[in-house]
Design a protein around this motif. Structure first.
Motif: not given
Length: 291
Positions: A206-208, A251-265, A268-270
């Protein structure tokens, strides 16, 4: 003080949209909403499957991911296709068998007295389990159990991101004859610090988004989770403090800082963020500390 945790992972509308998205991606006909409770028969070359959209929606509401549709959807992913998890309860006298699972060039076998798991799915289940247990044990004033579950939650969160990175490294070995030829792929498939490997993943896939990546709130929250875990993995002082308001935040960061982080990555890689273990963790129930 109580740690109040919502029961559902998703509301019915969002769960329905997720199930419909999976079905359409798999070219499975979506029945009218009023017919969701009807069984849908799907035939493959070797067998017939029954799918019930109402059951799929309920499963998504209560677990964050669909059931059969999720298995089929995940199986088509190039990088995160899971191995088939296998186990046999107990053993029958005189019966001995061996189960084998193959993914790419990797093949592993387990006897009928053992079990075979997909690490990323198992870690996601651990996150969900410890997320719930942390709240319930605190509310019952089992402080030893509460702190143990919270530590397990933090461990599992960091380990799931680690597992995600190595799933990609596993496939890169097949795609690139000599991964060590490139700094980014060499780092990704190494024991380097996890943030260095995340950066290497971004460079590779996801270099872009590199210019924006370090300002992502999801990245910052993962770093906070990792740093909290490091308080007892690499302690610099002889005490660790777990305050309920702070615990709820993590506990709420589990959603955003793990699940949503991986989803956003992934986005980003299409590629899709609808993979089961990612979608499940991204929609962990909200936790609030209340007096």
């Amino acid at each position: 003080m109580k740690l109040v945790r919502q029961e559902r992972y998703l509301g019915r509308e969002k769960a329905t949209k997720h199930v419909v998205h999976l079905a359409k991606s798999l070219n499975i006909p979506v029945p009218k909403y009023k017919n969701f409770g009807d069984d849908l028969s799907l035939k493959s070359e070797h067998r017939e499957f029954i799918v019930n959209f109402k059951d799929e929606v309920e499963h998504t509401i209560n677990s964050g991911k669909a059931n059969m549709l999720q298995v089929w959807f995940d199986a088509e992913d190039r990088f995160l296709q899971p191995v088939i998890e296998m186990s046999m309860p107990g053993s029958v006298e005189g019966l001995s068998c061996e189960m084998t699972s193959t993914l790419g060039k990797h093949s592993v076998s387990v006897t009928n007295q053992g079990a075979l798991e997909a690490p990323e799915k198992a870690l996601a289940r651990d996150i969900c389990y410890f997320h719930k247990e942390t709240c319930e044990l605190y509310n019952s004033w089992d402080i030893e159990g509460f702190s143990r579950s919270f530590r397990g939650f933090l461990h599992s969160c960091v380990s799931l991101v680690d597992c995600f990175l190595f799933r990609y490294a596993f496939h890169i070995r097949d795609l690139i004859p000599d991964p060590s030829e490139y700094t980014n792929t060499l780092t990704l498939d190494s024991q380097a610090a996890i943030m260095d490997r995340i950066d290497a993943w971004m460079v590779t896939f996801a270099a872009n988004e590199l210019g924006n990546f370090k300002s992502w709130k999801e990245r910052s929250q993962f770093i906070e989770l990792k740093n909290k875990r490091n308080e007892f993995i690499h302690p610099s002082v002889p005490t660790v403090v777990f305050e309920p308001v702070e615990v709820a935040k993590y506990l709420n960061y589990g959603s955003t800082g793990v699940g949503k982080l991986l989803g956003k990555m992934r986005r980003a890689s299409s590629t899709t963020d609808r993979i089961g273990f990612i979608h499940q963790v991204a929609h962990l129930p909200k936790v609030v500390a209340r007096k």
